[in-house]
Write an enzyme that holds these catalytic residues in place. Structure first.
Site, PDB file in Angstrom:
ATOM      1  N   ASP A 102      53.574  -2.910  30.927  1.00 48.70           N
ATOM      2  CA  ASP A 102      54.050  -1.834  30.500  1.00 48.70           C
ATOM      3  C   ASP A 102      52.502  -1.636  29.605  1.00 48.70           C
ATOM      4  OD1 ASP A 102      54.694   0.669  29.079  1.00 48.70           O
ATOM      5  OD2 ASP A 102      53.984   0.062  27.578  1.00 48.70           O
TER       6      ASP A 102
ATOM      7  N   LYS B 231      48.722  -0.272  30.581  1.00 44.01           N
ATOM      8  CA  LYS B 231      47.734   0.879  30.143  1.00 44.01           C
ATOM      9  C   LYS B 231      46.054  -0.056  30.298  1.00 44.01           C
ATOM     10  CE  LYS B 231      52.057   2.104  27.218  1.00 44.01           C
ATOM     11  NZ  LYS B 231      52.620   2.116  26.224  1.00 44.01           N
TER      12      LYS B 231
ATOM     13  N   GLY C  59      58.115   7.864  21.927  1.00 38.25           N
ATOM     14  CA  GLY C  59      58.780   8.313  21.632  1.00 38.25           C
ATOM     15  C   GLY C  59      58.279  10.171  22.325  1.00 38.25           C
TER      16      GLY C  59
ATOM     17  N   GLY D 111      64.204   6.470  22.405  1.00 43.60           N
ATOM     18  CA  GLY D 111      63.034   6.986  23.261  1.00 43.60           C
ATOM     19  C   GLY D 111      61.408   6.753  23.802  1.00 43.60           C
TER      20      GLY D 111
HETATM   21  N1  HSE Z   1      57.246   2.919  26.213  1.00 45.46           N
HETATM   22  C1  HSE Z   1      56.545   2.332  25.969  1.00 45.46           C
HETATM   23  C2  HSE Z   1      56.110   1.716  24.275  1.00 45.46           C
HETATM   24  C3  HSE Z   1      56.501   4.145  25.643  1.00 45.46           C
HETATM   25  O1  HSE Z   1      56.736   1.574  23.705  1.00 45.46           O
HETATM   26  O2  HSE Z   1      55.251   2.014  24.151  1.00 45.46           O
HETATM   27  C4  HSE Z   1      55.074   5.302  25.723  1.00 45.46           C
HETATM   28  O3  HSE Z   1      53.907   4.659  26.459  1.00 45.46           O
END
Ligand code: HSE
Length: 580
Positions: free
Chosen positions: A444, A448, A545, A430
């Site tokens: 991603d 951020k 997660g 997850g």
């Molecule tokens: N996919 C993201 C990660 C989930 O692996 O950090 C948390 O933001």
């Protein structure tokens, strides 16, 4: 040079540890203070009733039983609580060490079952707090002269907490099932007592030792200390001091229950719903909106709460928690909620990275709040640390591991594993996005970084302008070829302020083994904030997660609950007299 955050000793006794399930509330309280930049020493009692049960077991062997054996048996209650709290913090993604008395040399003198704490290896405790933001210490127990276990007397966990605070020069807060010390027991029938805002030790001793152990109060008097008594997520506390006149607090209204609509019931949504169900005195789930009700039902969602209609779901809510992910329909429904003044909490970094300015403007106009600390770092309080540093305007560079999936894969590949297998494992756990190319291509992390840029500098950074190097098996192999001994490849996101502009990038970098990012493991995240004088601030924790992300969502919700709690009682008095 890393700067030192202030330390708080929080004590959780039997009145708030009535069953294993209460440990989640303890985690929330600890995380409240961790994310506001504090180091925490959490001192715990045994689960309520356990000490009595253990005493009964000892009594079966008759009077005159060995006191050392009795102390050892009773200590198992506190050790269990400490171990369980360590496990619960780990699951929530909050780095913690569990320190039994032997780990910090907590030594006592006096009677085996009613001893006094006298010394401590403070360096060991400080080292533990340097390594992780939380140290868990079992209360009530210590090590006597002969190296055997001793107890600090009934209610002795208060004394452990106050002793540790005194040794560390830290603040101490005892968390009870009431929000402070009252003139008399507020649970008694009859007129309601007032809470003390401050209370002198003399008056506190006169209350009879039911809320705070008298031996602990005498310890505080001897050491001219002060401490606070409060409860979970309370905006106020009673300050107990050796030197003050007692002073009563203005009456406050009890906080009311918020109706919360949860949008999405995937990895994060399920964690949030589980947390909400354990807080019925604060939150009621008004709806769970999903695309596929059958799937949600199979995953354990309550039938009566399920809807596929997002607009209907937010209708009766005071707060909307958005865990849908993706840009649409998340953007439209969040905009709708904010426009009508409904508070929104989201974990959706892509949404905020691309539409944050407009959504923040909508919130400002209607007076609603929009928070998204779960969108970066999971339980690592990255945006919170950025927010505390922003006013100083001294922040120069931010650098970190902010994508759990890529760090997890990189670790596995460096340990000899296969790239694709590692990605599959990250998906099963997850950690990965619904479309994992967002993790692997650096999108991603870029999203951020845009959020971090806003929280750190108040500047808008377009994720499209960020230089991204995807993580691939050949890229890792190439980095390994280039690495000299003593270097390790890490997938790093960074940004630097250059006047009104920001430079930012995401990609593989070689770091030396003593670099703060070298030893970040698996899905853990760590961000280093460097100020212009080279002082460093860190944010660490599990970054992906269900539980770490749900922990951050819940922390936003608890902040909101606390901040919007009515403190003026006048209105309620007027209502009461109108009813009479
Ligand atoms: N996919 C993201 C990660 C989930 O692996 O950090 C948390 O933001």
């Amino acid at each position: 040079m890393t700067t030192t955050p202030s330390t708080i000793v929080l004590k959780f006794g039997g009145s708030v540890l009535r069953a294993d399930g209460d440990i989640a509330a303890v985690v929330h309280e600890i995380y409240r203070w961790v994310r506001s930049g504090h180091k925490i020493v959490a001192v715990v009692s045994a689960i309520e009733g356990q000490t009595d049960a253990l005493l009964d077991r000892a009594a079966q062997y008759g009077p005159g039983a060995s006191e050392h054996a009795t102390a050892l048996l009773l200590a198992t209650g506190e050790l269990q609580s400490a171990a369980l709290l360590g496990l619960a913090l780990g699951r929530a993604g909050i780095d913690a060490s569990v320190l039994p008395p032997s780990a910090i040399n907590l030594c006592t003198l006096g009677e085996t079952l009613d001893a006094e704490p006298v010394s401590l290896d403070i360096t060991r405790l400080r080292n533990a707090l340097d390594r992780a933001p939380v140290a868990v210490v079992p209360g009530f127990v210590g090590i006597g002269n002969g190296g055997q276990w001793t107890l600090l007397g009934r209610g002795g966990t208060d004394l452990t907490a106050l002793f540790l605070a005194q040794q560390l020069g830290a603040t101490c807060r005892l968390i009870k099932d009431v929000d402070g010390l009252y003139q008399w027991d507020p649970a008694k029938p009859g007129p309601r007592p007032q809470r003390y805002a401050r209370i002198g030790i003399g008056d506190a001793l006169a209350l009879g030792g039911q809320i705070v152990q008298n031996k602990a109060l005498r310890f505080v008097r001897e050491h001219a200390q002060q401490f606070e008594v409060s409860t979970f997520n309370a905006p106020h506390a009673t300050l107990v001091t050796a030197d003050a006149q007692s002073q009563l607090a203005e009456p406050t209204q009890p906080a009311f229950i918020r109706r919360v609509a949860v949008l999405g019931f995937g990895t994060v949504g399920q964690g949030v719903v589980s947390h909400l169900k354990h807080q019925p005195d604060r939150f009621a789930i008004s709806a769970i909106a999903v695309r596929d009700t059958d799937k949600a039902r199979r995953a354990g969602a309550e039938e009566s709460l399920l809807t596929t209609d997002l607009a209907a779901a937010i209708d009766n809510a005071d707060v909307v928690i958005e865990t849908l992910g993706g840009l649409e329909p998340a953007r439209s429904i969040v905009a709708k909620a904010l426009t009508r003044g409904t508070h929104v909490i989201t974990a959706n970094k892509a949404l905020i990275a691309r539409h944050g300015s407009k959504l923040r403007a909508l919130a400002k106009r209607s007076g609603a709040t929009l928070t998204y600390s779960a969108a970066v770092g999971g339980a690592a309080p990255v945006l919170e640390v950025a927010g505390t540093l922003k006013p100083s305007a001294n922040l120069r560079r931010v650098e970190g591991i902010i994508n759990g999936t890529t760090n997890f894969i990189l670790d596995r590949v460096l340990a000899g594993g296969n790239f694709d297998d590692a990605l599959t494992a990250a998906q099963h756990a997850g950690f990965a996005e619904a479309d994992p190319s967002r993790d692997l291509d650096g999108w991603d992390a870029a999203d951020k970084l845009a959020l971090i840029a806003h929280a750190s500098f108040g500047l808008n950074l377009d994720p499209d302008d960020i230089d991204r190097q995807p993580l691939t098996a050949p890229a890792i192999a190439l980095a390994l070829e280039k690495a000299s001994p003593g270097q390790r490849p890490r997938y790093i996101a960074w940004l630097e302020r250059d006047g009104k502009k920001i430079k930012a990038g995401v990609g593989l970098a070689l770091v030396s083994l003593d670099h703060p990012l070298a030893n970040v493991r698996a899905e853990h995240n760590r961000v280093v904030f460097t100020l212009s004088d080279n002082a460093e601030h860190l944010a660490t924790g599990r970054g992906a997660g269900r539980w770490p992300t749900a922990q951050a969502v819940l922390a936003d919700l608890l902040d909101l609950h606390r901040a919007t709690r009515p403190v003026e009682s006048l209105h309620q008095h007027e209502l009461d007299s109108a009813v009479v």
